[in-house]
Design an enzyme around this catalytic site. Sequence first.
Site, mmCIF file in Angstrom:
data_model
loop_
_atom_site.group_PDB
_atom_site.id
_atom_site.type_symbol
_atom_site.label_atom_id
_atom_site.label_comp_id
_atom_site.label_asym_id
_atom_site.label_seq_id
_atom_site.Cartn_x
_atom_site.Cartn_y
_atom_site.Cartn_z
ATOM 1 N N ALA A 70 0.952 -1.239 0.314
ATOM 2 C CA ALA A 70 0.271 -0.165 -0.084
ATOM 3 C C ALA A 70 0.693 1.034 0.194
ATOM 4 O O ALA A 70 1.745 1.360 0.689
ATOM 5 C CB ALA A 70 -0.745 -0.274 0.776
ATOM 6 N N GLY A 115 4.064 3.926 3.293
ATOM 7 C CA GLY A 115 3.826 2.668 2.431
ATOM 8 C C GLY A 115 4.236 1.376 3.167
ATOM 9 O O GLY A 115 4.320 1.707 4.906
ATOM 10 N N LYS A 116 3.297 0.644 3.559
ATOM 11 C CA LYS A 116 3.386 -0.406 3.773
ATOM 12 C C LYS A 116 3.032 -1.870 3.461
ATOM 13 O O LYS A 116 2.040 -1.535 2.846
ATOM 14 C CB LYS A 116 2.030 -0.329 5.301
ATOM 15 N N GLY A 117 3.613 -2.788 3.496
ATOM 16 C CA GLY A 117 2.924 -4.207 2.414
ATOM 17 C C GLY A 117 3.716 -5.387 3.604
ATOM 18 O O GLY A 117 3.783 -5.741 4.760
ATOM 19 N N ASP A 156 10.089 -5.420 9.431
ATOM 20 C CA ASP A 156 8.513 -4.784 10.603
ATOM 21 C C ASP A 156 8.530 -6.671 10.667
ATOM 22 O O ASP A 156 9.450 -7.332 10.898
ATOM 23 C CB ASP A 156 7.493 -4.636 9.358
#
Length: 426
Positions: A70, A115-117, A156
């Site tokens: 994202a 952002g993140k995924g 993460d």
Amino acid sequence: MTSPPTEPEPEDELDSALTTARRQLERAATHIDVDPGVVERLKYPTRVQQVSVPLERDDGSVEVFTGYRAQHDDVRGPYKGGLRYHPDVTSEECIGLSMWMTWKCAVMDLPFGGGKGGIAVDPKGLSADETERLTRRFAEELRNVVGPTKDVPAPDMGTDAQTMAWFMDAYSMQQGETIPGVVTGKPPIIGGSYGREKAPGRSTAIIAREAIDYYDHDLTDTTIAVQGFGSVGANAARLLEEWGATVVAVSDVNGAIYDPNGLETHAIPTHDEEPEAVLEQDAPETMTNEALLELDVDLLVPAAVGNVITADNADAIEADIVVEGANGPTTFAADTILEERDVPVIPDILANAGGVTVSYFEWLQDINRRQWSLDRVNDELEEHMLDAWTDVRTKVDDEGLTWRDAAYVVALSRIAEAKATRGLWP
């Protein structure tokens, strides 16, 4: 795309990261003069990449996992945020977490967006070889949307420095040249930064120290409970103990240990050093994670997972100050209750921002091909955290805002100004 929330969800349902992020945005917007169009735009990500990630298992069978990235907003710079490997990774979760990254980078005044995924997979069920193959294929699937000037992932939940090394190597092979700046959180030998792994815990400790001083507590007379003894909680606890505080309780996923006279935090293995070892340590008393949250201490640091302080237990929180080490540990409803009870909550987007801040340092080091010493990293981190603390504290003092509202106002003001300056493409 998920629609904006309308009515509050029932109290027995925990807020999603996306729901909470949108509510916090809307609340912050009421405190500043900002174009409603900017607020509406920030409720949604720029894009969400969903990919299939096939993996050949060690037994020769093939399994296909779903991955996401994202990208929320890049008005201030490349998207920035972690990649997590966890069975519960979803598109909606990644969107919400990417929004928090946008706010976090802005409150720290870093030239990044959010952002993140991740991949919906249980990393405990993968061998090291399978994890490597999965990561390299994921890098291939995301190749066109990441890069040092586009989107810079980091470790993460369920990923680490080795994961980032594999990701960087796969991306570099695809591009035909070594590009260390495509990710941060790598081992220092291949362009990573010293101090990156401990940075979120260090920043949490720094902000906790400043909060203790702000509320006229003496650090050497302060009792602290820390939920979660991973990289954030353990490093925060150890630093605060070194500075003179008394850490009376810590926990891992299995439960907590408690000693009113203080624990020797350096003698307790972190989750990385020895997983799930907290309850194996000698201590006068053990308790549940839920009971730890309700201890009568001066400072509570929820540093494990999200949604642990809820409407069901917010009235039972006896700590004088809460400093969020985890992402989203306090639900929107609980936040309201704690505000009504005059319990200050220092938000995650300020307290644990050391990770993305040192990631920024790593990105700079990679661009310039020049590595910083650990002392320089820690000194620069201290300076950035104190600057951000001052910016947020000024809003608290001058405008009577809660700490969370103040942090969001600082962040939203910077994002809105950047959007107004750049303008909207017709």
